[in-house]
Motif scaffolding. Structure first.
Motif, PDB file in Angstrom:
ATOM      1  N   ALA A 151      82.352  -3.213  18.282  1.00  0.00           N
ATOM      2  CA  ALA A 151      81.568  -2.571  19.066  1.00  0.00           C
ATOM      3  C   ALA A 151      79.998  -2.460  18.601  1.00  0.00           C
ATOM      4  O   ALA A 151      79.825  -2.544  17.366  1.00  0.00           O
ATOM      5  CB  ALA A 151      81.758  -1.366  19.426  1.00  0.00           C
ATOM      6  N   ALA A 152      79.127  -2.200  19.267  1.00  0.00           N
ATOM      7  CA  ALA A 152      77.681  -1.958  18.834  1.00  0.00           C
ATOM      8  C   ALA A 152      77.506  -0.506  18.311  1.00  0.00           C
ATOM      9  O   ALA A 152      78.142   0.221  18.755  1.00  0.00           O
ATOM     10  CB  ALA A 152      76.605  -2.379  19.934  1.00  0.00           C
ATOM     11  N   ARG A 153      76.664  -0.230  17.478  1.00  0.00           N
ATOM     12  CA  ARG A 153      76.783   0.785  16.882  1.00  0.00           C
ATOM     13  C   ARG A 153      75.116   1.214  17.140  1.00  0.00           C
ATOM     14  O   ARG A 153      74.088   0.699  17.095  1.00  0.00           O
ATOM     15  CB  ARG A 153      76.650   0.831  15.294  1.00  0.00           C
ATOM     16  N   VAL A 154      74.989   2.781  17.231  1.00  0.00           N
ATOM     17  CA  VAL A 154      73.815   3.497  17.099  1.00  0.00           C
ATOM     18  C   VAL A 154      73.381   3.800  15.879  1.00  0.00           C
ATOM     19  O   VAL A 154      73.945   4.622  15.206  1.00  0.00           O
ATOM     20  CB  VAL A 154      73.841   4.353  18.102  1.00  0.00           C
ATOM     21  N   GLU A 155      72.435   3.186  15.310  1.00  0.00           N
ATOM     22  CA  GLU A 155      71.907   3.328  14.016  1.00  0.00           C
ATOM     23  C   GLU A 155      70.886   4.355  13.640  1.00  0.00           C
ATOM     24  O   GLU A 155      70.890   4.961  12.845  1.00  0.00           O
ATOM     25  CB  GLU A 155      71.496   1.829  13.276  1.00  0.00           C
ATOM     26  N   THR A 156      70.030   4.605  14.585  1.00  0.00           N
ATOM     27  CA  THR A 156      68.956   5.189  14.556  1.00  0.00           C
ATOM     28  C   THR A 156      68.463   6.044  15.878  1.00  0.00           C
ATOM     29  O   THR A 156      68.716   5.076  16.927  1.00  0.00           O
ATOM     30  CB  THR A 156      67.791   4.630  13.940  1.00  0.00           C
ATOM     31  N   LEU A 157      68.471   7.025  16.034  1.00  0.00           N
ATOM     32  CA  LEU A 157      67.879   7.727  17.318  1.00  0.00           C
ATOM     33  C   LEU A 157      66.948   9.068  17.029  1.00  0.00           C
ATOM     34  O   LEU A 157      67.489   9.955  16.713  1.00  0.00           O
ATOM     35  CB  LEU A 157      69.171   8.028  18.237  1.00  0.00           C
TER      36      LEU A 157
END
Length: 417
Positions: free
Chosen positions: A49-55
Motif C-alpha cells: 500500500a501507499a503510505r502518507v509520510e507527511t501531512l
C-alpha cells in the motif's frame, strides 16, 4: 527486490478532514478499493500500500475549488496541506509511464480533492539504470555548437508557418551569416505539405554545411522531428546523414514512451519543447509543478528544455521561470545528475539579458530571440551582435545603456522597449 520507495510531494487542498482525505488518496493510488476485499490482508497492505509520510498545513492560496469537489459541510473552509506519499518500488517497477499512473492518476479526480499540485518526485536509482538520461547535456551541447562559455545565442525560424523549404534556408543563411549559435524550427513547423521535412532539412543543412566549411563553426540547427515514432527515427537518420547536430521534439505531442523510445535510437542532442505545458502547470492549485514534470524527461534523456523567459509574452511570472531553470540545473542525485540546459524564449530581447543573468547566475543556457533578433532595424547580424553584447555586458556588470554600447545595441534599445 528493491526496498526503496517512490516518493511524491503534493500541495493538497480540501474541505475535509486532511488525514482521512490523504488516506483516501493513498488507497486510491495503491489498493484502489474503498472497502477491504477478500485476500486483502494486513500483511498485503503493509507490503504494497501507499503510505502518507507527511501531512502538514500550509497557507492556502485562495484559489477556487475544483469543480465537483465535495465539501464536508456547507460552511467548510478550504485548507492547504503539504502531503508526501510513498509507494514501494516493487509495485510499480522502473517504468516512467506506470510511475505517472501511480503518482498522477485518478487522485486528481477524487471528490474529496479541491485542488492537488504535484510538486516533486523522488525516485530510486533503479529508474536511472532503466533510462539512459541525457546523451549530451550541457558539455556535449557546448562541444557540438562550438560555444565554450556564455549563453548560446539562438533564434527561431519565423514566421512560424508559411515559409517553404528554400525560403527557410535563405533565412537560415542570414542568421548564420549574422553570427548566430543556435537555430530551431518553430514547434508548428514539422512536416506539412507546404514545407515538407525532408526538403526543408536538406535545404537548411546545405546552408549550415557551407558555412561550417568556410568558418569551421557548425551552427546547431534543432530540426523539428515531431511525428509518429517511425517517422521520427527516419527523420533523425536523415538529419545525422546530412550532418545535423540537434533533434527537436514536442514533448506533450510525442509522450513519455515515445520520447523514451526515440532516446534509445538517437545519436543527437534532444531539444525538448514544452508546448502545451500550460494545461498541466498553469493552475496554482492543480496539476504539475515544472520541477516534478521536467524530472521525468531528464530521467528519460532530453538535453535541453524550454522554461519560458523573463517578462515574457505569456502568463508565467518571472519567479516561476527562474525556478524552472534552476530545477533543470540542479542534479537529480549525486550518482545521476541529469542536468540539462534551460532554453529561455518567448518575447525575449536585449532587455532580458541582465535580469536573466542576475537571477539565475549561470550562463549554461540557450537564449532564443525571434523578433528580438530578426526585427532589428539594421538586420539580423546587428540583432545577433546586440544580443551578444547585452549578455557580455550583463556578465561583466556593465549597464545596458553604457556609453561604450555599440550602435547595434543602441538601436536595439530604441527598438525593443
Amino acid at each position: 527486490m528493491v526496498t526503496e520507495r517512490i516518493r511524491a510531494e503534493y500541495l493538497l487542498r480540501t474541505t475535509g478532514d486532511p488525514a482521512r482525505v490523504a488516506a483516501v488518496i493513498a488507497g486510491e493510488q495503491s489498493s484502489g478499493t474503498f472497502v477491504r476485499l477478500p485476500g486483502e490482508s494486513d500483511a498485503l497492505r503493509e507490503r504494497s500500500a501507499a503510505r502518507v509520510e507527511t501531512l502538514e498545513e500550509v497557507a492556502d492560496n485562495g484559489a477556487p475549488a475544483l469543480p465537483g469537489a465535495h465539501p464536508d459541510s456547507a460552511a467548510a473552509a478550504l485548507r492547504s496541506f503539504r502531503m508526501v506519499l510513498s509507494w514501494p518500488f516493487d509495485t510499480v517497477g522502473a517504468s516512467i509511464p506506470n510511475l505517472v499512473a501511480t503518482v498522477a492518476g485518478n487522485l486528481f479526480e477524487l471528490r474529496e480533492v479541491a485542488g492537488l499540485k504535484l510538486l516533486d518526485i523522488s525516485l530510486p536509482e533503479a529508474f536511472m539504470d532503466a533510462y539512459a538520461g541525457p546523451g549530451f547535456g550541457i558539455a556535449g551541447t557546448r562541444a557540438l555548437s562550438g560555444v565554450a562559455e556564455g549563453p548560446l545565442i539562438g533564434t527561431i525560424i519565423k514566421p512560424s508557418v508559411g515559409l517553404g523549404p528554400e525560403e527557410t534556408a535563405e533565412l537560415v543563411d542570414k542568421m548564420i551569416e549574422g553570427g548566430i549559435d543556435f537555430i530551431k524550427d518553430d514547434e508548428l513547423q514539422a512536416d506539412g505539405p507546404a514545407c515538407p521535412f525532408e526538403e526543408r532539412v536538406r535545404a537548411v543543412m546545405a546552408v549550415v554545411n557551407r558555412h561550417a566549411e568556410r568558418s569551421g563553426k557548425r551552427v546547431m540547427y534543432a530540426a523539428n522531428l515531431t511525428g509518429d515514432l517511425d517517422q521520427m527515427r527516419r527523420r533523425h537518420d536523415l538529419l545525422v546523414e546530412l550532418g545535423g547536430t540537434c533533434a527537436m521534439l514536442s514533448l506533450n505531442s510525442v509522450g513519455l514512451a515515445g520520447v523514451a523510445a526515440f532516446r534509445r535510437h538517437s545519436r543527437l542532442p534532444i531539444h525538448a519543447h514544452r508546448n502545451g505545458w500550460g494545461y498541466l502547470g498553469r493552475s496554482p492549485a492543480n496539476g504539475w509543478d515544472y520541477a516534478a514534470w521536467s524530472k521525468l524527461w531528464r530521467v528519460i534523456g532530453v538535453d535541453h528544455m524550454h522554461v519560458n523567459g523573463l517578462a515574457n509574452k505569456f502568463w508565467e511570472p518571472d519567479d516561476s521561470v527562474i525556478a524552472s531553470a534552476r530545477a533543470l540545473l540542479t542534479p537529480i542525485s549525486a550518482e545521476a545528475p541529469r542536468v540539462v540546459m534551460p532554453v529561455f524564449s518567448s518575447g525575449q530581447t536585449i532587455r532580458q539579458a541582465h535580469g536573466t543573468w542576475a537571477r539565475l547566475n549561470s550562463a549554461d543556457l540557450i537564449f532564443c530571440a525571434g523578433g528580438g533578433i530578426i526585427a532589428h532595424p539594421s538586420g539580423v547580424a546587428a540583432g545577433v551582435c546586440a544580443l551578444r553584447e547585452a549578455w557580455d555586458a550583463a556578465r561583466a556588470g556593465i549597464p545596458l545603456d553604457s556609453p561604450t554600447a555599440s550602435p547595434a545595441l543602441r538601436k536595439a534599445m530604441e527598438t525593443f522597449r
